[in-house]
Design a protein around this motif. Sequence first.
Motif, PDB file in Angstrom:
ATOM      1  N   TYR A 317       0.830  -1.211   0.000  1.00  0.00           N
ATOM      2  CA  TYR A 317       0.000   0.000   0.000  1.00  0.00           C
ATOM      3  C   TYR A 317       0.864   1.261   0.000  1.00  0.00           C
ATOM      4  N   HIS A 318       1.848   1.309   0.876  1.00  0.00           N
ATOM      5  CA  HIS A 318       2.657   2.527   0.960  1.00  0.00           C
ATOM      6  C   HIS A 318       3.490   2.737  -0.299  1.00  0.00           C
ATOM      7  N   ALA A 319       3.939   1.651  -0.919  1.00  0.00           N
ATOM      8  CA  ALA A 319       4.673   1.796  -2.176  1.00  0.00           C
ATOM      9  C   ALA A 319       3.774   2.360  -3.280  1.00  0.00           C
ATOM     10  N   LEU A 320       2.540   1.893  -3.346  1.00  0.00           N
ATOM     11  CA  LEU A 320       1.603   2.409  -4.353  1.00  0.00           C
ATOM     12  C   LEU A 320       1.283   3.880  -4.107  1.00  0.00           C
ATOM     13  N   ARG A 321       1.108   4.260  -2.853  1.00  0.00           N
ATOM     14  CA  ARG A 321       0.815   5.649  -2.531  1.00  0.00           C
ATOM     15  C   ARG A 321       1.987   6.559  -2.873  1.00  0.00           C
ATOM     16  N   GLU A 322       3.202   6.096  -2.604  1.00  0.00           N
ATOM     17  CA  GLU A 322       4.382   6.901  -2.917  1.00  0.00           C
ATOM     18  C   GLU A 322       4.513   7.151  -4.418  1.00  0.00           C
ATOM     19  N   ARG A 323       3.980   6.253  -5.219  1.00  0.00           N
ATOM     20  CA  ARG A 323       4.034   6.416  -6.673  1.00  0.00           C
ATOM     21  C   ARG A 323       2.861   7.236  -7.207  1.00  0.00           C
ATOM     22  N   GLY A 324       2.020   7.729  -6.326  1.00  0.00           N
ATOM     23  CA  GLY A 324       0.919   8.587  -6.740  1.00  0.00           C
ATOM     24  C   GLY A 324      -0.212   7.867  -7.431  1.00  0.00           C
ATOM     25  N   LEU A 325      -0.364   6.573  -7.169  1.00  0.00           N
ATOM     26  CA  LEU A 325      -1.401   5.792  -7.841  1.00  0.00           C
ATOM     27  C   LEU A 325      -2.737   5.925  -7.103  1.00  0.00           C
ATOM     28  N   PRO A 326      -3.840   5.772  -7.807  1.00  0.00           N
ATOM     29  CA  PRO A 326      -5.172   6.029  -7.233  1.00  0.00           C
ATOM     30  C   PRO A 326      -5.668   4.870  -6.374  1.00  0.00           C
ATOM     31  N   VAL A 327      -5.111   4.766  -5.178  1.00  0.00           N
ATOM     32  CA  VAL A 327      -5.447   3.668  -4.286  1.00  0.00           C
ATOM     33  C   VAL A 327      -5.484   4.192  -2.861  1.00  0.00           C
ATOM     34  N   PHE A 328      -6.364   3.651  -2.030  1.00  0.00           N
ATOM     35  CA  PHE A 328      -6.380   3.982  -0.605  1.00  0.00           C
ATOM     36  C   PHE A 328      -6.952   2.803   0.162  1.00  0.00           C
ATOM     37  N   ARG A 329      -6.924   2.893   1.476  1.00  0.00           N
ATOM     38  CA  ARG A 329      -7.565   1.878   2.314  1.00  0.00           C
ATOM     39  C   ARG A 329      -8.126   2.554   3.557  1.00  0.00           C
ATOM     40  N   TRP A 330      -9.087   1.899   4.164  1.00  0.00           N
ATOM     41  CA  TRP A 330      -9.710   2.415   5.386  1.00  0.00           C
ATOM     42  C   TRP A 330      -8.985   1.814   6.586  1.00  0.00           C
ATOM     43  N   ASP A 331      -7.806   2.336   6.888  1.00  0.00           N
ATOM     44  CA  ASP A 331      -7.000   1.782   7.967  1.00  0.00           C
ATOM     45  C   ASP A 331      -6.991   2.671   9.206  1.00  0.00           C
ATOM     46  N   ARG A 332      -7.769   3.760   9.190  1.00  0.00           N
ATOM     47  CA  ARG A 332      -7.815   4.669  10.337  1.00  0.00           C
ATOM     48  C   ARG A 332      -9.138   4.443  11.080  1.00  0.00           C
ATOM     49  N   LEU A 333      -9.177   3.366  11.844  1.00  0.00           N
ATOM     50  CA  LEU A 333     -10.384   3.043  12.600  1.00  0.00           C
ATOM     51  C   LEU A 333     -10.476   3.924  13.841  1.00  0.00           C
ATOM     52  N   TRP A 334     -11.711   4.224  14.219  1.00  0.00           N
ATOM     53  CA  TRP A 334     -11.911   5.070  15.384  1.00  0.00           C
ATOM     54  C   TRP A 334     -11.442   4.337  16.640  1.00  0.00           C
TER      55      TRP A 334
END
Length: 391
Positions: A317-334
């Motif tokens: 995930y972090h590698a994809l984000r660093e490359r500016g690709l259109p991907v995310f995840r819901w990893d910030r749970l309350w």
Amino acid sequence: MPKGPVFGWAALRHLPAPTLPSVEDLPQLRFTTSGRAAIYQALQLLKLPAGSAVLLPTYHCPTMVAPVLMLGLRPVYFGLNAEGLPDLAGISHDEATEAGAMLVSHYFGLPRSLAAVRDWCDQQGIALIEDCAHSYFGQAGERPIGRWGDYATASVSKFFPVPEAGVLASATRPLPDSALRPQGAKAQLKAWVDVLEIGTRHGRLAGLQALLAIFFRLKSGPVSRRVAPAPAAGTSAEDLMLGCDMGRIAAKPLALSMLLREHLPRDRIIALRQRNFALYEQMLGEHNAMRDFAAQGIADCAPYVYPFWVEDADRVYHALRERGLPVFRWDRLWPGTPKLPQDHGRRWSHHLLQLLCHQDLDDNDIQQTARQLLSLLQPPQEQPQQESSPP
């Protein structure tokens, strides 16, 4: 690559597409600044006593929890089954008795029937809020999207190239006029500037491109072509609430948002989202542990993302984000979200990537994202030396 819909001349075109029901088809309709504002207003209309429990999924965006807390209500979390539906058997008698409302989402823009959930809520005397943030268009089993809930909420900005807007709707309950405050001239003008600037940045306004590029360059100064990753957001309750921007829940949506929503063709949105989702499935399906969920058919919906399961999720995930690709995840749970037996929601929050498939990504964008993802699925020692270069 654009992380959301982009306004340009192409947004005005029609394309052959199936006619799908929309949240906008519901008889009662109110537009808000966002989906979270719509959730807030739905809960407000229920007039629950302070401290009442609201049932929320363990797999959530923080903006699903913030409205509950803003109203002095108490979030109580339920787990999800493999279909992304509530594990109703896992909700205790006490939790059901104390709850005044339940928020249930159609994840990824792949809506499911909520027949069992609707029956359960009726038996328990609980109001059902149908969260259609990912599903602006579609058929949810036996009913059109939005018609299972006492209220339905949705996000206009996830499907249209608008700076903001959400929807509160209902098939059965009246929506009395609300005293939402209009936004001032400065905010209205900024909306036009922002929409044109994003369109120019992505080359979507041929004929005006050169002139607008000069204007925005003078406005902003030199900008690096490579955007540095944003700093990691905090995960405390205070940080999450701040990031939810709840200060604008009482405002009317911007006039530009309403103008574009009303006049832009829906068929292009539906056709291209279905095409992009199908291309992801073609390239990634055999590698995806979520394939059964993702491949149940998109003829009756306009997908929001392509869900993809990754075991080594943090690295990929972090590698994809660093490359500016259109991907995310819901990893910030309350904080306080429990770990429940047999719950798929908590596992999704870590392992499940959401690959955007909106209408302003083209074939090359989808193919490049898929190829980069596939390259990262290899063990680190087997990856190509120059993996950050486009294939």
